[in-house]
Scaffold this motif. Structure first.
Motif, mmCIF file in Angstrom:
data_model
loop_
_atom_site.group_PDB
_atom_site.id
_atom_site.type_symbol
_atom_site.label_atom_id
_atom_site.label_comp_id
_atom_site.label_asym_id
_atom_site.label_seq_id
_atom_site.Cartn_x
_atom_site.Cartn_y
_atom_site.Cartn_z
ATOM 1 N N LEU A 161 3.202 -15.738 12.152
ATOM 2 C CA LEU A 161 2.633 -14.398 11.984
ATOM 3 C C LEU A 161 2.055 -14.218 10.584
ATOM 4 C CD1 LEU A 161 2.216 -12.019 13.801
ATOM 5 C CD2 LEU A 161 4.487 -11.163 13.184
ATOM 6 N N SER A 162 2.683 -14.831 9.583
ATOM 7 C CA SER A 162 2.136 -14.719 8.221
ATOM 8 C C SER A 162 0.779 -15.422 8.131
ATOM 9 C CB SER A 162 3.118 -15.309 7.196
ATOM 10 O OG SER A 162 3.154 -16.716 7.264
ATOM 11 N N VAL A 163 0.618 -16.544 8.852
ATOM 12 C CA VAL A 163 -0.681 -17.223 8.893
ATOM 13 C C VAL A 163 -1.706 -16.336 9.612
ATOM 14 C CG1 VAL A 163 -1.945 -19.239 9.747
ATOM 15 C CG2 VAL A 163 0.362 -19.517 8.805
ATOM 16 N N TYR A 164 -1.293 -15.734 10.725
ATOM 17 C CA TYR A 164 -2.195 -14.840 11.457
ATOM 18 C C TYR A 164 -2.668 -13.693 10.559
ATOM 19 C CZ TYR A 164 -0.560 -16.961 15.902
ATOM 20 O OH TYR A 164 -0.245 -17.819 16.931
ATOM 21 N N ASP A 165 -1.701 -13.078 9.848
ATOM 22 C CA ASP A 165 -2.057 -11.958 8.969
ATOM 23 C C ASP A 165 -3.042 -12.395 7.885
ATOM 24 O OD1 ASP A 165 -0.458 -10.205 10.336
ATOM 25 O OD2 ASP A 165 1.223 -10.280 8.922
ATOM 26 N N GLU A 166 -2.789 -13.554 7.328
ATOM 27 C CA GLU A 166 -3.646 -14.091 6.276
ATOM 28 C C GLU A 166 -5.093 -14.230 6.756
ATOM 29 O OE1 GLU A 166 -3.882 -18.491 4.265
ATOM 30 O OE2 GLU A 166 -1.887 -17.723 4.744
ATOM 31 N N LEU A 167 -5.257 -14.580 8.034
ATOM 32 C CA LEU A 167 -6.596 -14.848 8.562
ATOM 33 C C LEU A 167 -7.276 -13.619 9.146
ATOM 34 C CD1 LEU A 167 -5.988 -18.281 10.341
ATOM 35 C CD2 LEU A 167 -6.767 -17.835 8.006
ATOM 36 N N THR A 168 -6.513 -12.562 9.393
ATOM 37 C CA THR A 168 -7.109 -11.409 10.092
ATOM 38 C C THR A 168 -7.084 -10.120 9.285
ATOM 39 O OG1 THR A 168 -4.986 -10.932 11.194
ATOM 40 C CG2 THR A 168 -6.557 -12.343 12.378
ATOM 41 N N GLN A 169 -6.175 -9.990 8.302
ATOM 42 C CA GLN A 169 -6.113 -8.739 7.553
ATOM 43 C C GLN A 169 -7.119 -8.739 6.421
ATOM 44 O OE1 GLN A 169 -2.274 -7.435 6.193
ATOM 45 N NE2 GLN A 169 -1.259 -7.934 8.134
ATOM 46 N N PRO A 170 -7.688 -7.586 6.132
ATOM 47 C CA PRO A 170 -8.613 -7.500 4.991
ATOM 48 C C PRO A 170 -7.899 -7.863 3.707
ATOM 49 C CG PRO A 170 -8.656 -5.494 6.334
ATOM 50 C CD PRO A 170 -7.518 -6.304 6.816
ATOM 51 N N GLN A 171 -8.525 -8.685 2.868
ATOM 52 C CA GLN A 171 -7.902 -9.068 1.603
ATOM 53 C C GLN A 171 -8.133 -7.954 0.566
ATOM 54 O OE1 GLN A 171 -6.034 -11.946 1.336
ATOM 55 N NE2 GLN A 171 -6.413 -11.834 3.550
ATOM 56 N N PRO A 172 -7.071 -7.608 -0.185
ATOM 57 C CA PRO A 172 -7.228 -6.528 -1.190
ATOM 58 C C PRO A 172 -8.223 -6.927 -2.267
ATOM 59 C CG PRO A 172 -5.127 -7.689 -1.464
ATOM 60 C CD PRO A 172 -5.725 -8.192 -0.187
ATOM 61 N N MET A 173 -8.941 -5.926 -2.772
ATOM 62 C CA MET A 173 -9.896 -6.158 -3.858
ATOM 63 C C MET A 173 -9.126 -6.375 -5.160
ATOM 64 S SD MET A 173 -12.874 -5.985 -2.426
ATOM 65 C CE MET A 173 -14.027 -5.669 -3.769
ATOM 66 N N ILE A 174 -9.536 -7.364 -5.940
ATOM 67 C CA ILE A 174 -8.873 -7.644 -7.215
ATOM 68 C C ILE A 174 -9.549 -6.828 -8.320
ATOM 69 C CG2 ILE A 174 -8.374 -9.436 -8.922
ATOM 70 C CD1 ILE A 174 -8.311 -11.436 -6.624
#
Length: 377
Positions: free
Chosen positions: A364-377
């Motif tokens: 699930l952590s891999v799934y989240d990594e690939l599907t959730q928007p990445q926060p802006m730095i």
């Protein structure tokens, strides 16, 4: 339990793709489907009808779409349609992964691939498999290997992102070995039915094909037939080598029985004195895991990820050496203290393996990594 839908999004939609599937990958997909559905993820399992019949994917709350094992255009079209609305696709095994690569052609859907085993073939077919491996490894967004040697192989084949997968032995396979008051009488009855009363019983499990090492097992059995009492070796599994192996057993009068396919492997192991793994099994051999959980001493040929899996909790012998395999078994029969030590080491080793919850959490952590928007730095 609430849906797995971060930031108010709709539930994650995943497709799990399984080909014929060996016991390890099929049981893993069922366990994964159950864990994902329990966390609010929508799961569709694309697999042949017979796989759903055997593993009851729909019983987990997942949907099932029949996709034949073939990679012909019809099967690929069915899979492509099933993946239309998926947030990501997770394929298990080389052939299922290749089918998924074809089905997702031209789409940006993330593809996670799990390699449970190294595909084996001989002659011209071996070259074809290497080409398939390269195509799949380079197409996968993330490739998970169930042992370090598979991760290394994926990287060497061109994978962009290869990681070690956490893969649990499903609870159903473990709890079958947890003692009950009736276990003793059941084991005695099974031993009697097999013809192993008053003699050691060895159990091997695996399809009857060359890479499983049954030829080496029969070579070793020539040594064991001279023992008093002579042990009985039973082999659960079916396959193309059956007639050849049966001829050898009869011609050489070996103390070996080919049992064919069995749905009581857990009971066979619980009744056994030793478990034998003579060939190139899965990288995370289900038999090895079940043997250690069942506190049955294991003798195994060193191949793939077996050393990584069992550590020092088994007698490991070099490949292609039937004399060493036979001798390791004889030593265990002559040394009950060593056998008891292996039982205790096996229990400790098994306690360190990933749980089903940990396996689902990693995926699930891999799934989240690939599907959730990445926060802006």
């Amino acid at each position: 339990m609430s849906s797995h839908s971060p930031h108010g999004q709709s539930p994650l939609r995943t497709v799990q793709v399984l080909g014929g599937g060996n016991a390890g990958s099929s049981a893993h997909v069922r366990s994964l489907a159950a864990g994902l559905v329990a966390r609010g993820v929508r799961v569709t399992v694309c697999a042949p009808f017979e796989a759903d019949d055997a593993y009851d994917f729909t019983g987990t709350g997942a949907a099932h779409v029949h996709v034949p094992r073939s990679s012909d255009p019809g099967s690929v079209a069915v899979l492509r349609a099933a993946c239309t609305d998926a947030d990501l696709v997770h394929a298990h095994g080389l052939h299922a992964s290749f089918r998924a690569v074809l089905a997702l052609s031209g789409r940006r859907t993330p593809l996670i691939v799990t390699w449970h085993d190294r595909a084996h073939a001989e002659g011209a077919r071996a070259h074809l498999l290497r080409l398939l491996e390269r195509r799949v490894a380079r197409a996968a967004t993330v490739l998970l290997g169930t042992s370090s040697d598979l991760v290394d192989r994926a990287r060497g084949t061109g994978a962009r992102d290869a990681r070690l997968a956490a893969v649990a032995l499903p609870r159903s396979r473990r709890t079958a070995h947890e003692g009950t008051e009736a276990a003793g009488p059941r084991s005695a009855k099974l031993r009697a039915e097999l013809g192993a009363t008053g003699r050691p019983l060895f159990v091997a499990v695996g399809s009857l094909e060359r890479r499983r090492g049954h030829g080496l097992l029969l070579d070793a059995a020539r040594v064991w037939r001279e023992l008093d009492p002579s042990p009985l070796v039973v082999v659960a599994g079916e396959g193309p080598q059956r007639a050849e192996l049966q001829r050898r057993i009869e011609d050489e009068e070996l103390p070996v029985r080919l049992l064919g396919r069995r749905d009581d492997v857990s009971e066979l192991l619980s009744a056994a004195d030793l478990a034998l793994l003579p060939g190139r099994g899965e990288s995370r051999s289900v038999l090895a895991q079940e043997a250690l959980h069942a506190r049955v001493p294991l003798v195994a040929v060193v191949s793939g990820g077996i050393r990584e899996l069992v550590g020092d909790a088994a007698e490991l012998v070099p490949p292609h050496d039937p004399a060493a395999f036979a001798a390791a078994v004889v030593r265990l029969l002559d040394d009950p203290g060593r056998a008891e030590q292996l039982r205790d080491l096996g229990t400790r080793q098994a306690a360190g393996w990933p749980t089903e919850d940990e396996t689902v959490a990693q995926v699930l952590s891999v799934y989240d990594e690939l599907t959730q928007p990445q926060p802006m730095i």
